[in-house]
Design a protein around this motif. Structure first.
Motif, PDB file in Angstrom:
ATOM      1  N   CYS A 134     103.446   1.756 112.773  1.00 52.06           N
ATOM      2  CA  CYS A 134     103.172   0.718 113.767  1.00 52.06           C
ATOM      3  C   CYS A 134     102.025   1.052 114.731  1.00 52.06           C
ATOM      4  CB  CYS A 134     104.436   0.380 114.547  1.00 52.06           C
ATOM      5  SG  CYS A 134     105.642  -0.484 113.529  1.00 52.06           S
ATOM      6  N   TYR A 135     101.499   2.246 114.665  1.00 47.28           N
ATOM      7  CA  TYR A 135     100.357   2.607 115.505  1.00 47.28           C
ATOM      8  C   TYR A 135      99.031   2.207 114.841  1.00 47.28           C
ATOM      9  CZ  TYR A 135      99.492   6.334 112.204  1.00 47.28           C
ATOM     10  OH  TYR A 135      99.215   7.019 111.059  1.00 47.28           O
ATOM     11  N   GLN A 136      99.090   1.794 113.577  1.00 44.26           N
ATOM     12  CA  GLN A 136      97.879   1.497 112.805  1.00 44.26           C
ATOM     13  C   GLN A 136      97.156   0.257 113.340  1.00 44.26           C
ATOM     14  OE1 GLN A 136      96.663   3.277 110.302  1.00 44.26           O
ATOM     15  NE2 GLN A 136      98.340   4.342 109.319  1.00 44.26           N
ATOM     16  N   GLN A 137      95.869   0.168 113.000  1.00 40.87           N
ATOM     17  CA  GLN A 137      95.077  -1.008 113.367  1.00 40.87           C
ATOM     18  C   GLN A 137      95.753  -2.248 112.784  1.00 40.87           C
ATOM     19  OE1 GLN A 137      92.170   0.576 110.958  1.00 40.87           O
ATOM     20  NE2 GLN A 137      91.072   1.694 112.533  1.00 40.87           N
ATOM     21  N   PRO A 138      95.824  -3.336 113.551  1.00 44.41           N
ATOM     22  CA  PRO A 138      96.657  -4.470 113.137  1.00 44.41           C
ATOM     23  C   PRO A 138      96.017  -5.498 112.204  1.00 44.41           C
ATOM     24  CG  PRO A 138      95.811  -4.852 115.332  1.00 44.41           C
ATOM     25  CD  PRO A 138      95.359  -3.463 114.934  1.00 44.41           C
ATOM     26  N   THR A 139      94.729  -5.425 111.929  1.00 46.88           N
ATOM     27  CA  THR A 139      94.070  -6.511 111.194  1.00 46.88           C
ATOM     28  C   THR A 139      94.716  -6.764 109.833  1.00 46.88           C
ATOM     29  OG1 THR A 139      92.021  -5.840 112.268  1.00 46.88           O
ATOM     30  CG2 THR A 139      91.848  -7.429 110.488  1.00 46.88           C
ATOM     31  N   TYR A 140      94.913  -5.725 109.052  1.00 43.64           N
ATOM     32  CA  TYR A 140      95.546  -5.908 107.741  1.00 43.64           C
ATOM     33  C   TYR A 140      96.930  -6.500 107.901  1.00 43.64           C
ATOM     34  CZ  TYR A 140      98.261  -4.883 103.595  1.00 43.64           C
ATOM     35  OH  TYR A 140      99.099  -4.996 102.514  1.00 43.64           O
TER      36      TYR A 140
ATOM     37  N   VAL B  69      97.139  -1.966  94.282  1.00 38.77           N
ATOM     38  CA  VAL B  69      98.351  -2.759  94.495  1.00 38.77           C
ATOM     39  C   VAL B  69      99.269  -2.179  95.570  1.00 38.77           C
ATOM     40  CG1 VAL B  69      98.288  -3.706  92.173  1.00 38.77           C
ATOM     41  CG2 VAL B  69      99.608  -1.635  92.606  1.00 38.77           C
ATOM     42  N   ARG B  70      98.795  -1.181  96.274  1.00 34.10           N
ATOM     43  CA  ARG B  70      99.615  -0.589  97.336  1.00 34.10           C
ATOM     44  C   ARG B  70      99.661  -1.502  98.546  1.00 34.10           C
ATOM     45  NH1 ARG B  70      97.750   5.495  98.250  1.00 34.10           N
ATOM     46  NH2 ARG B  70      97.500   4.559 100.261  1.00 34.10           N
ATOM     47  N   ILE B  71     100.827  -1.626  99.101  1.00 33.35           N
ATOM     48  CA  ILE B  71     100.967  -2.385 100.337  1.00 33.35           C
ATOM     49  C   ILE B  71     100.676  -1.412 101.472  1.00 33.35           C
ATOM     50  CG2 ILE B  71     102.561  -3.629 101.831  1.00 33.35           C
ATOM     51  CD1 ILE B  71     104.063  -4.445  99.262  1.00 33.35           C
ATOM     52  N   GLY B  72      99.639  -1.703 102.210  1.00 33.93           N
ATOM     53  CA  GLY B  72      99.221  -0.835 103.307  1.00 33.93           C
ATOM     54  C   GLY B  72      97.788  -1.150 103.677  1.00 33.93           C
ATOM     55  N   ASN B  73      97.347  -0.581 104.755  1.00 30.96           N
ATOM     56  CA  ASN B  73      96.023  -0.929 105.273  1.00 30.96           C
ATOM     57  C   ASN B  73      94.882  -0.146 104.636  1.00 30.96           C
ATOM     58  OD1 ASN B  73      96.775   1.469 106.458  1.00 30.96           O
ATOM     59  ND2 ASN B  73      95.900   0.980 108.441  1.00 30.96           N
ATOM     60  N   ASP B  74      95.150   0.765 103.735  1.00 34.22           N
ATOM     61  CA  ASP B  74      94.084   1.562 103.121  1.00 34.22           C
ATOM     62  C   ASP B  74      93.077   0.698 102.374  1.00 34.22           C
ATOM     63  OD1 ASP B  74      95.283   3.839 104.082  1.00 34.22           O
ATOM     64  OD2 ASP B  74      96.361   4.259 102.222  1.00 34.22           O
ATOM     65  N   VAL B  75      93.567  -0.230 101.572  1.00 32.65           N
ATOM     66  CA  VAL B  75      92.677  -1.076 100.773  1.00 32.65           C
ATOM     67  C   VAL B  75      91.806  -1.937 101.687  1.00 32.65           C
ATOM     68  CG1 VAL B  75      92.622  -2.913  99.046  1.00 32.65           C
ATOM     69  CG2 VAL B  75      94.243  -1.062  98.815  1.00 32.65           C
ATOM     70  N   PHE B  76      92.383  -2.424 102.753  1.00 36.09           N
ATOM     71  CA  PHE B  76      91.617  -3.221 103.720  1.00 36.09           C
ATOM     72  C   PHE B  76      90.527  -2.362 104.360  1.00 36.09           C
ATOM     73  CE2 PHE B  76      90.989  -5.665 107.641  1.00 36.09           C
ATOM     74  CZ  PHE B  76      90.876  -6.937 107.119  1.00 36.09           C
ATOM     75  N   ASN B  77      90.859  -1.112 104.652  1.00 35.81           N
ATOM     76  CA  ASN B  77      89.851  -0.202 105.204  1.00 35.81           C
ATOM     77  C   ASN B  77      88.747   0.099 104.198  1.00 35.81           C
ATOM     78  OD1 ASN B  77      91.075  -0.046 107.711  1.00 35.81           O
ATOM     79  ND2 ASN B  77      92.309   1.728 107.164  1.00 35.81           N
ATOM     80  N   TYR B  78      89.093   0.179 102.898  1.00 29.00           N
ATOM     81  CA  TYR B  78      88.061   0.348 101.869  1.00 29.00           C
ATOM     82  C   TYR B  78      87.080  -0.813 101.930  1.00 29.00           C
ATOM     83  CZ  TYR B  78      91.411   3.492  99.443  1.00 29.00           C
ATOM     84  OH  TYR B  78      92.274   4.478  99.112  1.00 29.00           O
ATOM     85  N   LEU B  79      87.616  -2.036 102.025  1.00 26.82           N
ATOM     86  CA  LEU B  79      86.771  -3.228 102.053  1.00 26.82           C
ATOM     87  C   LEU B  79      85.859  -3.230 103.272  1.00 26.82           C
ATOM     88  CD1 LEU B  79      85.892  -6.018 101.029  1.00 26.82           C
ATOM     89  CD2 LEU B  79      87.869  -6.968 102.258  1.00 26.82           C
ATOM     90  N   ILE B  80      86.405  -2.948 104.423  1.00 30.87           N
ATOM     91  CA  ILE B  80      85.601  -2.944 105.656  1.00 30.87           C
ATOM     92  C   ILE B  80      84.529  -1.856 105.585  1.00 30.87           C
ATOM     93  CG2 ILE B  80      85.685  -2.604 108.155  1.00 30.87           C
ATOM     94  CD1 ILE B  80      86.879  -5.277 107.129  1.00 30.87           C
ATOM     95  N   SER B  81      84.888  -0.702 105.055  1.00 32.41           N
ATOM     96  CA  SER B  81      83.928   0.407 104.958  1.00 32.41           C
ATOM     97  C   SER B  81      82.776   0.080 104.011  1.00 32.41           C
ATOM     98  CB  SER B  81      84.631   1.679 104.479  1.00 32.41           C
ATOM     99  OG  SER B  81      85.597   2.078 105.409  1.00 32.41           O
ATOM    100  N   ILE B  82      83.095  -0.477 102.846  1.00 34.52           N
ATOM    101  CA  ILE B  82      82.019  -0.780 101.898  1.00 34.52           C
ATOM    102  C   ILE B  82      81.174  -1.941 102.403  1.00 34.52           C
ATOM    103  CG2 ILE B  82      83.189  -2.393 100.332  1.00 34.52           C
ATOM    104  CD1 ILE B  82      80.848   0.480  99.297  1.00 34.52           C
TER     105      ILE B  82
END
Length: 183
Positions: free
Chosen positions: A82-88, A161-174
């Motif tokens: 719950c401390y993670q960035q909320p956008t995802y 297919v993982r549920i979590g903010n990592d994939v969203f961070n990949y997208l923002i980074s690229i």
């Protein structure tokens, strides 16, 4: 059945080789992009979300459910994630809530929808990644090879297919790298 499979494979190889050597890179990228989706879909449809080796998956799902139910963010100490960035989590909560409104009420169905959402984000990451590679590498054949490596990155099947903010961070980074490459 095997003859059909072999025939499809030969046609597939023909189109890749033809596209590569005759510089029809749009067709090549389309074919590679589509084919790279196949193992991800198989993995998504054949695995359970909690068997993917993630120790924190329930905390990610709690975060999404909390936002979808309460229309607010949880306190950072409410769960492990719950401390993670909320956008995802906000965007996933919108998807989760829309799925409920449409009529998906079974928890397994809602989880699969969230996994499809993660897959969509991952595919956007790949698309922007290919655009970035083509901006950064002037040689079309080398750019196509680098794009193929990105599309068929083996752990990408798992991450997509993982549920979590990592994939969203990949997208923002690229996307940031894409904007940087345009300068």
């Amino acid at each position: 059945n095997y003859f059909l499979l072999i025939g499809v494979f030969i046609i597939f190889i023909y189109f890749i080789v033809h596209s590569f050597f005759y510089k029809n890179y749009k067709l090549l990228y389309f074919i590679l992009f589509a084919v790279s989706l196949i193992p991800k879909l198989f993995f998504l449809l054949s695995s359970k979300y909690d068997l993917q080796g993630l120790y924190d998956i329930d905390a990610h799902i709690f975060y999404i459910k909390y936002v979808a139910t309460n229309f607010s963010l949880p306190l950072p100490e409410s769960c492990f994630e719950c401390y993670q960035q909320p956008t995802y989590y906000i965007t996933a909560a919108v998807i989760y809530r829309l799925a409920q409104i449409i009529g998906f009420v079974a928890q397994d169905s809602l989880i699969k929808i969230l996994q499809f959402y993660s897959l969509l984000i991952y595919q956007l990451f790949l698309f922007v990644g290919i655009l970035t590679i083509n901006l950064a590498i002037n040689n079309r054949k080398r750019a196509a090879l680098a794009s193929g490596l990105l599309l068929f990155w083996s752990s990408g099947v798992f991450h997509s297919v993982r549920i979590g903010n990592d994939v969203f961070n990949y997208l923002i980074s690229i996307f940031a790298k894409y904007l940087q490459a345009q300068l």
